[in-house]
Write a protein that holds these residues in place. Structure first.
Motif, mmCIF file in Angstrom:
data_model
loop_
_atom_site.group_PDB
_atom_site.id
_atom_site.type_symbol
_atom_site.label_atom_id
_atom_site.label_comp_id
_atom_site.label_asym_id
_atom_site.label_seq_id
_atom_site.Cartn_x
_atom_site.Cartn_y
_atom_site.Cartn_z
ATOM 1 N N ASN A 182 0.530 -1.201 -0.008
ATOM 2 C CA ASN A 182 -0.215 -0.540 0.057
ATOM 3 C C ASN A 182 0.992 1.418 -0.042
ATOM 4 N N LEU A 228 -11.708 -5.046 1.181
ATOM 5 C CA LEU A 228 -12.084 -4.182 1.616
ATOM 6 C C LEU A 228 -13.574 -3.387 1.338
ATOM 7 N N MET A 234 -15.715 0.924 3.732
ATOM 8 C CA MET A 234 -14.768 2.440 3.119
ATOM 9 C C MET A 234 -15.232 2.737 1.254
ATOM 10 N N ASP A 238 -11.059 5.524 -0.832
ATOM 11 C CA ASP A 238 -10.812 5.154 0.302
ATOM 12 C C ASP A 238 -9.894 3.473 0.215
ATOM 13 N N SER A 242 -5.553 3.297 0.008
ATOM 14 C CA SER A 242 -5.857 2.156 1.107
ATOM 15 C C SER A 242 -5.293 0.798 0.755
ATOM 16 N N SER A 243 -5.105 0.518 -1.101
ATOM 17 C CA SER A 243 -4.846 -0.776 -1.300
ATOM 18 C C SER A 243 -3.355 -0.512 -2.474
#
Length: 303
Positions: A182, A228, A234, A238, A242-243
């Motif tokens: 990430n 996620l 999320m 996002d 986040s990934s």
């Protein structure tokens, strides 16, 4: 996934279990692994080849062989997997530790191999005192049957040593990517940490993973993004950040390529995909299934 440490039932040199896998990204371990597809279809990706393994078929993965698994089933797969520790089989001066099997698909003695896996799986639920003796006997018969079913070569010590050295380096690459996926990472950065050239590392990764560094990094990031999307509320933006992705459009394109859905639709349709997000390592998506039904099907096959 990092080098996979596999825990075994105490006193036995193998682990045997049922599982349903949605996706399992590139990983390796020191165990010999045999997969029987009880239901569905999977794609087994090795460093230099890809194989679609269908219901009723068996495949074999050598120790330290990089592999990934993707579900191709219309519904989902159910796999019976045995992972054998070669160093724990001490017959013939640890011969199993020196073997390299030549074929992925097991096309001979398939019924015998399958039935032995079924017997070991059913017997593993037996807690009587004689059970461990029987299970140890089964594994020796299982290995003997494999040796009759699949061509193999005995590796010289220099090749064994070279393989170990290569996979120590590969372990570092995989561990680093899965710890920093990430973040903004690139091949130059990783090559400098290994004190080798970018060209050398690029060739090394392609040789052992069968894909480029960027494709591998994207695969790890994508699987995390799926986690996620299906386990949190999320926003897609996002999830993207986040990934490790910088553009939701790019994430959408990757998801559509793998699943045929956009990120938004995948989240809405996830109940149809029967996804489950357990406390799994990065790179793994396991699916729920009826274990009791699978147990009964295995029992009925042997009766």
């Amino acid at each position: 996934m990092e080098f996979e440490n596999i825990e075994h039932r105490k006193g036995l040199p193998y682990r045997l279990f049922l599982v349903s896998i949605g996706h399992r990204s590139h990983h390796f371990h020191s165990d010999l692994e045999i997969i029987y597809v009880l239901k569905g279809v999977i794609r087994l990706q090795l460093s230099l080849s890809s194989h679609d393994i269908k219901q009723g078929e068996l495949c074999l993965i050598n120790p330290y062989e990089i592999h990934s698994i993707t579900d191709l089933s219309e519904d989902q797969n159910i796999l019976l997997i045995i992972q054998v520790t070669p160093s724990a089989i001490t017959l013939k001066q640890n011969l199993l530790s020196k073997l390299q099997f030549d074929h992925v698909l097991i096309n001979r003695f398939t019924t015998e191999v399958r039935d032995l896996m079924f017997k070991m799986y059913l017997e593993s639920f037996n807690e009587q005192i004689h059970s461990d003796y029987l299970l140890n006997a089964y594994i020796l018969e299982f290995i003997a049957t494999l040796l009759k079913a699949v061509p193999y070569e005995i590796l010289e010590s220099t090749r064994l040593s070279s393989r170990t050295d290569a996979y120590k380096r590969l372990k570092y690459v995989i561990d680093y990517v899965e710890s920093h996926f990430n973040e903004r990472i690139n091949l130059d950065q990783l090559a400098s940490k290994l004190h080798i050239s970018k060209y050398h590392l690029s060739h090394f990764i392609k040789q052992h993973l069968g894909i480029s560094f960027q494709d591998y990094l994207n695969s790890v990031r994508l699987t995390h993004a799926i986690h996620l999307l299906l386990s949190t509320d999320m926003s897609i933006l996002d999830v993207t950040m986040s990934s490790g992705f910088s553009d939701p459009k790019y994430l959408n394109a990757l998801i559509k390529k793998r699943y045929g859905y956009t990120a938004k639709t995948l989240r809405l349709e996830s109940h149809k995909l029967i996804f489950s997000i357990p406390s799994a390592p990065v790179g793994s998506i396991h699916l729920p299934f009826d274990q009791e039904k699978a147990f009964n099907e295995i029992s009925a096959t042997l009766s």
